[in-house]
Design an enzyme around this catalytic site. Structure first.
Site, PDB file in Angstrom:
ATOM      1  N   ASN A   9       0.578  -0.914   0.225  1.00 35.77           N
ATOM      2  CA  ASN A   9      -0.401  -0.087  -0.136  1.00 35.77           C
ATOM      3  C   ASN A   9       0.230   1.129   0.483  1.00 35.77           C
ATOM      4  OD1 ASN A   9      -2.086   2.147   0.343  1.00 35.77           O
ATOM      5  ND2 ASN A   9      -2.009   1.060   2.113  1.00 35.77           N
ATOM      6  N   LYS A  11       0.094   4.165  -0.023  1.00 33.13           N
ATOM      7  CA  LYS A  11      -0.905   5.677   0.466  1.00 33.13           C
ATOM      8  C   LYS A  11      -0.293   7.048  -0.352  1.00 33.13           C
ATOM      9  CE  LYS A  11      -0.332   2.961   4.662  1.00 33.13           C
ATOM     10  NZ  LYS A  11      -0.374   3.675   6.143  1.00 33.13           N
ATOM     11  N   HIS A  93      -9.603   1.513   4.401  1.00 33.77           N
ATOM     12  CA  HIS A  93      -8.122   1.825   5.752  1.00 33.77           C
ATOM     13  C   HIS A  93      -7.908   2.406   5.761  1.00 33.77           C
ATOM     14  CE1 HIS A  93      -3.901   2.299   6.779  1.00 33.77           C
ATOM     15  NE2 HIS A  93      -3.377   1.763   5.976  1.00 33.77           N
ATOM     16  N   GLU A  95      -6.786   4.808   7.903  1.00 32.96           N
ATOM     17  CA  GLU A  95      -6.400   6.302   7.712  1.00 32.96           C
ATOM     18  C   GLU A  95      -7.794   6.436   6.843  1.00 32.96           C
ATOM     19  OE1 GLU A  95      -2.713   5.441   5.776  1.00 32.96           O
ATOM     20  OE2 GLU A  95      -2.049   4.864   7.648  1.00 32.96           O
ATOM     21  N   GLU A 163      -5.534  -4.798  10.498  1.00 36.73           N
ATOM     22  CA  GLU A 163      -3.960  -4.021  10.667  1.00 36.73           C
ATOM     23  C   GLU A 163      -4.551  -3.587  12.247  1.00 36.73           C
ATOM     24  OE1 GLU A 163      -2.508  -2.943   6.800  1.00 36.73           O
ATOM     25  OE2 GLU A 163      -4.317  -1.190   6.794  1.00 36.73           O
ATOM     26  N   GLY A 169       2.837   2.174  11.196  1.00 37.22           N
ATOM     27  CA  GLY A 169       3.538   3.631  10.890  1.00 37.22           C
ATOM     28  C   GLY A 169       4.090   3.218  12.132  1.00 37.22           C
ATOM     29  N   SER A 208       3.713  -1.582  10.275  1.00 37.15           N
ATOM     30  CA  SER A 208       4.627  -2.196  11.124  1.00 37.15           C
ATOM     31  C   SER A 208       5.247  -3.077  10.189  1.00 37.15           C
ATOM     32  CB  SER A 208       5.439  -1.399  11.826  1.00 37.15           C
ATOM     33  OG  SER A 208       5.185  -0.369  12.250  1.00 37.15           O
TER      34      SER A 208
END
Ligand code: 13P
Length: 247
Positions: A9, A11, A93, A95, A163, A169, A208
Site C-alpha cells: 500500500n 498510500k 483502511h 486512515e 491492521e 507506521g 510496521s
C-alpha cells in the site's frame, strides 16, 4: 492453505519515477511463489498496469466510491479502477475510517461495488491502542468484520487485512501470539459466516511489517500474507517481505 499475498500500500507516495521500483521488484523475484499486488496512488495505476503487463504483479486501488458514476468530485469508482486494469482495491483502511469518517456500512457498500466490477476487495479492520488496552480487540475486530463485509464472500473476492491502528507506521507490532490470536479469531468468524471455503480466504497482517519481522509474522498460523505500507515503497525492502512470504 491459501497462496500467500504480498500487498503493498503505497498510500500518498510515488511519482512516475517510482515505477522503477516495480521493475526492480520484478527483476529481484521474477517467479515469486506468493501473489504480489501493489496499490499505488490513483495517478500511477494505469501506468503501473502497463509496466506489470508481463509480470506476476497485480495492481490495485486504495479506495473506490460506492457508486459506479455520478457527481462525486475527486472520487474514483470501481468500474474506473477495473477499466485501468487494476484487479484489487483496498477498502476501509483505518486512515480513511479516521480521516473521512468511513463507517462499516460504507465499507460494505464499497465492497459490493468492487465485486460488481470484478475487483478483489482487501477489507481492513483493526483496533486502536485504547481499544486494545481496554481488552476490546476481539469485540472490535469481530464487529468490523461482520459489518464491513457483505454476504456471499469467497476466497477470490475477499481478503481481510488485520491492521491494528496503533501498529501502522509506528514501528510497533503486536507480539506473534497476539497476531495469532486475532487471525485465529478472524478465521473462525469467516468459516462460521461463509462456510468451509473460508479456510482458503486470505487473512493478511498489516502494521510496521518490515524485512526484519516478516519471516516471523509469515510463520504464524492463519497469517496468509501482509499488507505493507512504508516497507513496500522500495523494492530492496519489499523484496525481503516477498521472499519471507514465499516460504
Ligand atoms: P506501515 O507498514 O507503514 O506500518 O503501514 C501499514 C499499512 O497501513 C498498510 O495498509
Amino acid at each position: 492453505m491459501p497462496k500467500k499475498l504480498a500487498a503493498g500500500n503505497w498510500k500518498m507516495n510515488g511519482l512516475r519515477q517510482a515505477l522503477d521500483e516495480v521493475r526492480a521488484l520484478h527483476d529481484a523475484c521474477p517467479d515469486a511463489a506468493c501473489d504480489i499486488v501493489i496499490c499505488p496512488p490513483a495517478t500511477l495505476i494505469r501506468s503501473m498496469v502497463k509496466v506489470c503487463d508481463d509480470m506476476q504483479i497485480e495492481v490495485g486501488g486504495q479506495d473506490c466510491h460506492e457508486n459506479s458514476a455520478g457527481a462525486h468530485t475527486g472520487d474514483i469508482s470501481a468500474p474506473m479502477l477495473a477499466d485501468t486494469g487494476a484487479s484489487y482495491v483496498i477498502l476501509g483502511h483505518s486512515e480513511r475510517r479516521a480521516t473521512y469518517g468511513e463507517t462499516d456500512a460504507l465499507v460494505r457498500a464499497k465492497t459490493l461495488a468492487a465485486w460488481d466490477s470484478g475487483l478483489t476487495a482487501i477489507v481492513c479492520i483493526g483496533e486502536t491502542l485504547e481499544q486494545r488496552e481496554a481488552g476490546q480487540t476481539l469485540e472490535v475486530v469481530g464487529r468490523q468484520l461482520q459489518e464491513s463485509t457483505p454476504d456471499g464472500a469467497s476466497p477470490e473476492t475477499l481478503v481481510i487485512a488485520y491492521e491494528p491502528v496503533w501498529a501502522i507506521g509506528t514501528g510497533k507490532t503486536p507480539t506473534l501470539e497476539e497476531i495469532g490470536e486475532v487471525h485465529g479469531f478472524i478465521r473462525e468468524a469467516l468459516v462460521k459466516r461463509f462456510g468451509p471455503e473460508a479456510q482458503d480466504m486470505r487473512i493478511v497482517y498489516g502494521g510496521s511489517m518490515n524485512p526484519k519481522n516478516a519471516r516471523d509474522i509469515a510463520g504464524i498460523a492463519n497469517v496468509d500474507g501482509g499488507l505493507v505500507g512504508g516497507a513496500s515503497l522500495k523494492a530492496s525492502d519489499f523484496y525481503h517481505i516477498v521472499k519471507a512470504l514465499d516460504g
